[in-house]
Design an enzyme around this catalytic site. Structure first.
Site, PDB file in Angstrom:
ATOM      1  N   GLU A   1      -9.006   1.806   5.663  1.00 13.76           N
ATOM      2  CA  GLU A   1      -9.479   1.365   4.351  1.00 13.76           C
ATOM      3  C   GLU A   1      -9.327  -0.152   4.220  1.00 13.76           C
ATOM      4  O   GLU A   1     -10.260  -0.863   3.865  1.00 13.76           O
ATOM      5  CB  GLU A   1      -8.671   2.068   3.262  1.00 13.76           C
ATOM      6  N   HIS A   2      -8.115  -0.646   4.492  1.00 16.26           N
ATOM      7  CA  HIS A   2      -7.832  -2.080   4.445  1.00 16.26           C
ATOM      8  C   HIS A   2      -7.410  -2.524   5.850  1.00 16.26           C
ATOM      9  O   HIS A   2      -6.517  -1.924   6.450  1.00 16.26           O
ATOM     10  CB  HIS A   2      -6.690  -2.398   3.483  1.00 16.26           C
TER      11      HIS A   2
ATOM     12  N   HIS B   1     -51.372  20.933   6.025  1.00 16.43           N
ATOM     13  CA  HIS B   1     -51.306  19.474   5.974  1.00 16.43           C
ATOM     14  C   HIS B   1     -52.633  18.869   6.446  1.00 16.43           C
ATOM     15  O   HIS B   1     -53.170  17.933   5.830  1.00 16.43           O
ATOM     16  CB  HIS B   1     -50.175  18.957   6.877  1.00 16.43           C
TER      17      HIS B   1
ATOM     18  N   HIS C   1       1.667   2.938  -3.351  1.00 15.27           N
ATOM     19  CA  HIS C   1       0.604   3.593  -4.113  1.00 15.27           C
ATOM     20  C   HIS C   1       0.832   5.086  -4.252  1.00 15.27           C
ATOM     21  O   HIS C   1       0.589   5.679  -5.300  1.00 15.27           O
ATOM     22  CB  HIS C   1      -0.748   3.382  -3.421  1.00 15.27           C
TER      23      HIS C   1
ATOM     24  N   ASP D   1      -7.224  -6.233  -4.203  1.00 15.65           N
ATOM     25  CA  ASP D   1      -6.926  -5.190  -5.196  1.00 15.65           C
ATOM     26  C   ASP D   1      -7.169  -5.688  -6.610  1.00 15.65           C
ATOM     27  O   ASP D   1      -7.599  -4.929  -7.482  1.00 15.65           O
ATOM     28  CB  ASP D   1      -5.457  -4.759  -5.076  1.00 15.65           C
TER      29      ASP D   1
ATOM     30  N   GLN E   1       0.823  -1.219   0.000  1.00 21.56           N
ATOM     31  CA  GLN E   1       0.000   0.000   0.000  1.00 21.56           C
ATOM     32  C   GLN E   1       0.850   1.259   0.000  1.00 21.56           C
ATOM     33  O   GLN E   1       0.479   2.266  -0.603  1.00 21.56           O
ATOM     34  CB  GLN E   1      -0.928  -0.009   1.223  1.00 21.56           C
TER      35      GLN E   1
END
Length: 458
Positions: free
Chosen positions: A343-344, A437, A279, A377, A276
């Site tokens: 995230e992971h 109403h 990235h 992934d 990761q």
């Protein structure tokens, strides 16, 4: 005198240490306690990036195609002066046809796995109806008409993100799918064809998000929803256009958190953290463990692996932003992970299944040492577009459901059978002080009910 075998064994023992010594600048994860989590873990949108993205969005809204191209040229999406930013379906097909059969097969297999999982998700929610007093009420499940699918380009082309987003949109039933990806490689173009994209915009960043959200006049119609991961400017742009169109989530720079104990293999943990880290320089690798020896062993493995990683120029700054949290036990590790909502989330502990089931907040969960996050992934089935920066506390990853709308309806067929419901509506409206109403509901009272109501009032 040492034997040849003894010398070989000594070399194997010393080589990681020698390698680390030869690379003194290789970083390690800094160690912090559970009460020292950085504030950046909980900031999905960078304030400076938001301001910059806002200016770019305004340019595209005002100048349409010219605004898009100005930023595309400035940022190197396109050669200066080149006005061709759209790749048609026929051109995507040509890229696929030109690919080697082995690559074609790879893309088709990955797309099939993603499609299978997405179709199973689609089947989990259906159109339904139920009886109500005097009639029927129901739910329709329908897709948005159009979607913009963002796939990062930048340092590395990510055809996997094209497949994850566009295949899922098509499985939901979206009619028009537009992909945006800067400097697309031939593989990215081929992936867009396999995924079912109608068009690819060869631009990225906040200006691409603006083009998808607001359109470019006659050149491009706006989409109903934008999805996909991106850098901090893409994430900021999505936060700005949200409301004008839909977005999937705030999916910014990648992050992975590994809960590990003494049973974990430090080389595997380090490899997963670096997967990761490579990235983005803004990516965040995180280790949480109750064992200080695990931190030391993983850091040694990180230094050794970084020394030979071809993407180390990106991974090194990311490792410098990462950290290791030393906790009292695995239960505290779970609490730390739930606060971060990564995230992971990887679980590399004894009894990993039980530990994983005790975790509440994350984008994607990977249980046990064999469940490498990179398998997710690259198309095991579940989507790899996942929430970051703590947003996993309130939302999940990209799915078919992202593209679906649940539209509800009701019909009254027997007004007499609905009178109690009408009377309750009149009463509740007057309790809220909304006389209009109440009067609208009273128009549905039958004559006998109106007379009875007047008598009760008297």
């Amino acid at each position: 005198v040492a034997s040849v075998d003894e010398l070989k064994f000594a070399t194997l023992l010393l080589s990681p240490l020698l390698l680390a010594a030869a690379m003194p600048d290789m970083p390690t994860l800094r160690t912090i306690s559970a009460d020292q989590l950085p504030a950046s873990c909980f900031e999905p949108v960078d304030p400076q990036a938001r301001a910059q993205a806002g200016a770019m969005i305004d340019d595209v809204k005002e100048k349409k195609e010219d605004g898009l191209l100005e930023h595309a040229w400035r940022l190197g999406d396109l050669p200066s002066g080149d006005r061709k930013y759209a790749v048609t379906r026929a051109e995507l097909r040509a890229a696929f046809d030109a690919a080697e059969p082995s690559l074609q097969g790879l893309l088709e297999r990955v797309a099939a796995r993603v499609r299978k999982f997405a179709e199973a998700q689609r089947a989990s929610i259906t159109t339904v109806s139920t009886d109500i007093e005097g009639g029927t009420a129901g739910q329709q499940v329908v897709p948005v008409s159009s979607a913009g699918c963002y796939a990062p380009g930048g340092r590395y082309p990510l055809p996997s993100s094209v497949i994850m987003t566009a295949v899922t949109a098509r499985a939901a039933g979206v009619e028009r799918v537009v992909v945006a990806s800067p400097r697309p490689s031939p593989v990215t173009l081929a992936a867009a064809y396999v995924a079912g994209a109608d068009l690819l915009l060869a631009v990225g960043g906040a200006h691409a998000v603006a083009a998808l959200a607001y359109g470019l006049g006659d050149a491009l119609a706006p989409v109903d929803l934008i999805c996909g991961p991106g850098n901090k400017w893409v994430t900021a742009a999505k936060s700005i256009v949200s409301g004008f169109c839909g977005i999937d989530m705030l999916a910014g720079p990648s992050e992975v958190l590994v809960i590990a104990d003494a049973s974990a293999d430090p080389e595997v943990v380090a490899a997963d953290l670096l997967a990761q880290a490579e990235h983005d320089v803004e990516a965040r690798p995180i280790l949480v463990t109750p064992d200080a020896a695990v931190i030391a062993a993983v850091n040694r493995a990180l230094q050794s692996q970084l020394a030979t990683l071809t993407t180390s120029a990106v991974a090194i700054p990311a490792v410098q932003k990462g950290f290791a949290v030393l906790v009292g036990d695995v239960a505290e590790a779970v609490r730390v992970s739930d606060r971060i909502a990564p995230e992971h989330l990887e679980i590399q502990t004894a009894d990993a299944q039980r530990v994983g089931e005790s975790c509440a907040n994350y984008g994607g969960l990977f249980i046990g040492a064999h469940a490498a996050e990179v398998l997710g992934d690259y198309g095991a089935g579940p989507n790899h577009v996942l929430p970051t920066a703590g947003t996993g506390k309130y939302t999940g990853g990209l799915s078919v459901h992202t593209f679906l709308r649940q539209r509800t309806w009701m019909r009254i067929d027997d007004l007499a059978a609905a009178q109690r419901q009408v009377e309750d509506s009149v009463a509740l409206a007057r309790l809220e002080g909304l006389e209009g109403h109440a009067r609208a509901a009273e128009r549905r009272l039958l004559a006998d009910a109106r007379e009875g109501k007047k008598q009760r009032a008297a």
